[in-house]
Design a protein around this motif. Sequence first.
Motif, PDB file in Angstrom:
ATOM      1  N   SER A  54       5.472  76.632   8.160  1.00 21.64           N
ATOM      2  CA  SER A  54       5.830  76.127   6.830  1.00 21.64           C
ATOM      3  C   SER A  54       7.317  76.275   6.561  1.00 21.64           C
ATOM      4  CB  SER A  54       5.030  76.877   5.757  1.00 21.64           C
ATOM      5  OG  SER A  54       3.644  76.650   5.912  1.00 21.64           O
ATOM      6  N   LEU A  55       7.902  77.365   7.034  1.00 19.55           N
ATOM      7  CA  LEU A  55       9.336  77.579   6.844  1.00 19.55           C
ATOM      8  C   LEU A  55      10.157  76.545   7.599  1.00 19.55           C
ATOM      9  CD1 LEU A  55       9.547  81.481   7.091  1.00 19.55           C
ATOM     10  CD2 LEU A  55       9.918  80.078   5.055  1.00 19.55           C
ATOM     11  N   LEU A  56       9.722  76.181   8.795  1.00 23.84           N
ATOM     12  CA  LEU A  56      10.459  75.186   9.571  1.00 23.84           C
ATOM     13  C   LEU A  56      10.297  73.782   8.982  1.00 23.84           C
ATOM     14  CD1 LEU A  56       9.984  76.366  13.263  1.00 23.84           C
ATOM     15  CD2 LEU A  56      11.747  76.961  11.593  1.00 23.84           C
ATOM     16  N   ILE A  57       9.162  73.528   8.366  1.00 24.54           N
ATOM     17  CA  ILE A  57       8.991  72.257   7.650  1.00 24.54           C
ATOM     18  C   ILE A  57       9.938  72.206   6.454  1.00 24.54           C
ATOM     19  CG2 ILE A  57       7.391  70.942   6.197  1.00 24.54           C
ATOM     20  CD1 ILE A  57       5.155  71.772   8.108  1.00 24.54           C
ATOM     21  N   THR A  58      10.034  73.320   5.739  1.00 22.82           N
ATOM     22  CA  THR A  58      10.980  73.397   4.619  1.00 22.82           C
ATOM     23  C   THR A  58      12.410  73.239   5.116  1.00 22.82           C
ATOM     24  OG1 THR A  58       9.478  74.872   3.422  1.00 22.82           O
ATOM     25  CG2 THR A  58      11.780  74.841   2.718  1.00 22.82           C
ATOM     26  N   LEU A  59      12.710  73.813   6.265  1.00 28.15           N
ATOM     27  CA  LEU A  59      14.041  73.665   6.864  1.00 28.15           C
ATOM     28  C   LEU A  59      14.349  72.200   7.143  1.00 28.15           C
ATOM     29  CD1 LEU A  59      16.617  74.613   8.343  1.00 28.15           C
ATOM     30  CD2 LEU A  59      15.185  75.055  10.347  1.00 28.15           C
ATOM     31  N   THR A  60      13.365  71.469   7.628  1.00 26.65           N
ATOM     32  CA  THR A  60      13.553  70.041   7.906  1.00 26.65           C
ATOM     33  C   THR A  60      13.940  69.284   6.642  1.00 26.65           C
ATOM     34  OG1 THR A  60      11.882  70.164   9.662  1.00 26.65           O
ATOM     35  CG2 THR A  60      12.462  67.977   8.853  1.00 26.65           C
ATOM     36  N   LYS A  61      13.254  69.589   5.549  1.00 25.55           N
ATOM     37  CA  LYS A  61      13.572  68.914   4.283  1.00 25.55           C
ATOM     38  C   LYS A  61      14.907  69.386   3.719  1.00 25.55           C
ATOM     39  CE  LYS A  61       9.474  70.046   2.714  1.00 25.55           C
ATOM     40  NZ  LYS A  61       8.281  70.181   1.821  1.00 25.55           N
ATOM     41  N   ASN A  62      15.216  70.661   3.905  1.00 28.05           N
ATOM     42  CA  ASN A  62      16.497  71.185   3.424  1.00 28.05           C
ATOM     43  C   ASN A  62      17.687  70.593   4.177  1.00 28.05           C
ATOM     44  OD1 ASN A  62      15.352  72.842   1.492  1.00 28.05           O
ATOM     45  ND2 ASN A  62      15.355  74.665   2.776  1.00 28.05           N
ATOM     46  N   SER A  63      17.440  70.098   5.386  1.00 28.60           N
ATOM     47  CA  SER A  63      18.537  69.546   6.182  1.00 28.60           C
ATOM     48  C   SER A  63      19.171  68.329   5.510  1.00 28.60           C
ATOM     49  CB  SER A  63      18.036  69.165   7.583  1.00 28.60           C
ATOM     50  OG  SER A  63      17.136  68.069   7.522  1.00 28.60           O
ATOM     51  N   ALA A  64      18.464  67.715   4.548  1.00 29.11           N
ATOM     52  CA  ALA A  64      19.023  66.564   3.839  1.00 29.11           C
ATOM     53  C   ALA A  64      20.277  66.947   3.062  1.00 29.11           C
ATOM     54  CB  ALA A  64      17.979  65.980   2.884  1.00 29.11           C
ATOM     55  N   LEU A  65      20.407  68.230   2.694  1.00 26.25           N
ATOM     56  CA  LEU A  65      21.593  68.675   1.968  1.00 26.25           C
ATOM     57  C   LEU A  65      22.853  68.532   2.816  1.00 26.25           C
ATOM     58  CD1 LEU A  65      20.381  71.909   0.125  1.00 26.25           C
ATOM     59  CD2 LEU A  65      21.106  69.765  -0.914  1.00 26.25           C
ATOM     60  N   ALA A  66      22.695  68.584   4.136  1.00 22.00           N
ATOM     61  CA  ALA A  66      23.861  68.480   5.013  1.00 22.00           C
ATOM     62  C   ALA A  66      24.526  67.119   4.896  1.00 22.00           C
ATOM     63  CB  ALA A  66      23.446  68.734   6.460  1.00 22.00           C
ATOM     64  N   GLY A  67      23.767  66.107   4.450  1.00 19.88           N
ATOM     65  CA  GLY A  67      24.335  64.774   4.282  1.00 19.88           C
ATOM     66  C   GLY A  67      25.432  64.727   3.244  1.00 19.88           C
ATOM     67  N   GLY A  68      25.423  65.669   2.325  1.00 20.93           N
ATOM     68  CA  GLY A  68      26.465  65.727   1.310  1.00 20.93           C
ATOM     69  C   GLY A  68      27.705  66.478   1.761  1.00 20.93           C
ATOM     70  N   PHE A  69      27.686  66.958   3.012  1.00 24.59           N
ATOM     71  CA  PHE A  69      28.806  67.747   3.532  1.00 24.59           C
ATOM     72  C   PHE A  69      29.283  67.192   4.876  1.00 24.59           C
ATOM     73  CE2 PHE A  69      26.469  70.414   0.641  1.00 24.59           C
ATOM     74  CZ  PHE A  69      27.457  71.047  -0.096  1.00 24.59           C
ATOM     75  N   SER A  70      29.406  65.873   4.908  1.00 25.61           N
ATOM     76  CA  SER A  70      30.010  65.177   6.064  1.00 25.61           C
ATOM     77  C   SER A  70      29.217  65.320   7.353  1.00 25.61           C
ATOM     78  CB  SER A  70      31.452  65.660   6.284  1.00 25.61           C
ATOM     79  OG  SER A  70      32.239  65.451   5.132  1.00 25.61           O
ATOM     80  N   VAL A  71      27.917  65.511   7.261  1.00 24.53           N
ATOM     81  CA  VAL A  71      27.054  65.547   8.438  1.00 24.53           C
ATOM     82  C   VAL A  71      26.152  64.324   8.393  1.00 24.53           C
ATOM     83  CG1 VAL A  71      25.259  66.811   9.676  1.00 24.53           C
ATOM     84  CG2 VAL A  71      27.103  68.065   8.537  1.00 24.53           C
ATOM     85  N   TYR A  72      26.143  63.541   9.470  1.00 26.11           N
ATOM     86  CA  TYR A  72      25.355  62.307   9.449  1.00 26.11           C
ATOM     87  C   TYR A  72      23.921  62.601   9.876  1.00 26.11           C
ATOM     88  CZ  TYR A  72      24.587  57.315   9.301  1.00 26.11           C
ATOM     89  OH  TYR A  72      24.145  56.062   8.948  1.00 26.11           O
ATOM     90  N   GLU A  73      22.988  62.372   8.946  1.00 21.01           N
ATOM     91  CA  GLU A  73      21.559  62.518   9.228  1.00 21.01           C
ATOM     92  C   GLU A  73      20.812  61.486   8.384  1.00 21.01           C
ATOM     93  OE1 GLU A  73      19.905  64.261   6.287  1.00 21.01           O
ATOM     94  OE2 GLU A  73      21.852  63.522   5.675  1.00 21.01           O
ATOM     95  N   LEU A  74      19.520  61.633   8.200  1.00 28.39           N
ATOM     96  CA  LEU A  74      18.732  60.591   7.542  1.00 28.39           C
ATOM     97  C   LEU A  74      19.197  60.308   6.116  1.00 28.39           C
ATOM     98  CD1 LEU A  74      15.113  61.407   8.772  1.00 28.39           C
ATOM     99  CD2 LEU A  74      16.390  59.291   9.153  1.00 28.39           C
ATOM    100  N   PHE A  75      19.541  61.337   5.381  1.00 29.90           N
ATOM    101  CA  PHE A  75      19.983  61.116   4.007  1.00 29.90           C
ATOM    102  C   PHE A  75      21.304  60.346   3.978  1.00 29.90           C
ATOM    103  CE2 PHE A  75      21.854  62.533  -0.097  1.00 29.90           C
ATOM    104  CZ  PHE A  75      20.869  62.037  -0.923  1.00 29.90           C
TER     105      PHE A  75
END
Length: 215
Positions: free
Chosen positions: A148-169
Amino acid sequence: MHVLLDNTDLFLRGFVGTVTLTGLSALLALTVGTLLAVCRVSPVPPLRALGTAAVTVLCNTPLTLLFFAVTLGLPMLGLSRLSYFCLAVLTLGCYTSAFVCEALRSGVNTVETGQAEAARSLGMSFPQTVFLIVLPQAGRAVVPPVGSLLITLTKNSALAGGFSVYELFSTEKTLVENGYAILTVFAWISAAYLLLISCISGVFRLLEHRLSVVR
């Protein structure tokens, strides 16, 4: 459907970015979380204090604030020359490690004290007792919460899109700026996250079944 077909390269780049970011952050979280858990159950007071302090700070710091502190604060202070991607991995991994630590510590509490006492009676050191006797048994008990923690980590990774990291968001922002309908773009991005989370859930269900004592 044409949104996906016309922008396959962007979706693929964003998906790979999210998978890579999640995978590396999860590896860091599991490693650091295990070390923190060892510190939390250590008989050495300074190690226990260090583990407690680290978990307290990380668990009570909002992830967004932690992102600002690491990805913007450290470079501004000249304390880091890492890329934004590496800083995002560091942020997500360390943040999640605190929760992994607590999950492992709860698993350690399910292991009978007689196991550790028997190991000590055989002359095993504390690290040997923890890594060879206690953690393997505790790990079996905490597979579902860690999943469950790693699933939450996957969703939290969307925050990286706001800090110059290219991902799904970041893909979503690019497509919306290009004039595509926001609801359609969100639907495809959501489907990508659903696919990734379903894969993680499937892996941990299989792992839970394989490590189950009673089948």
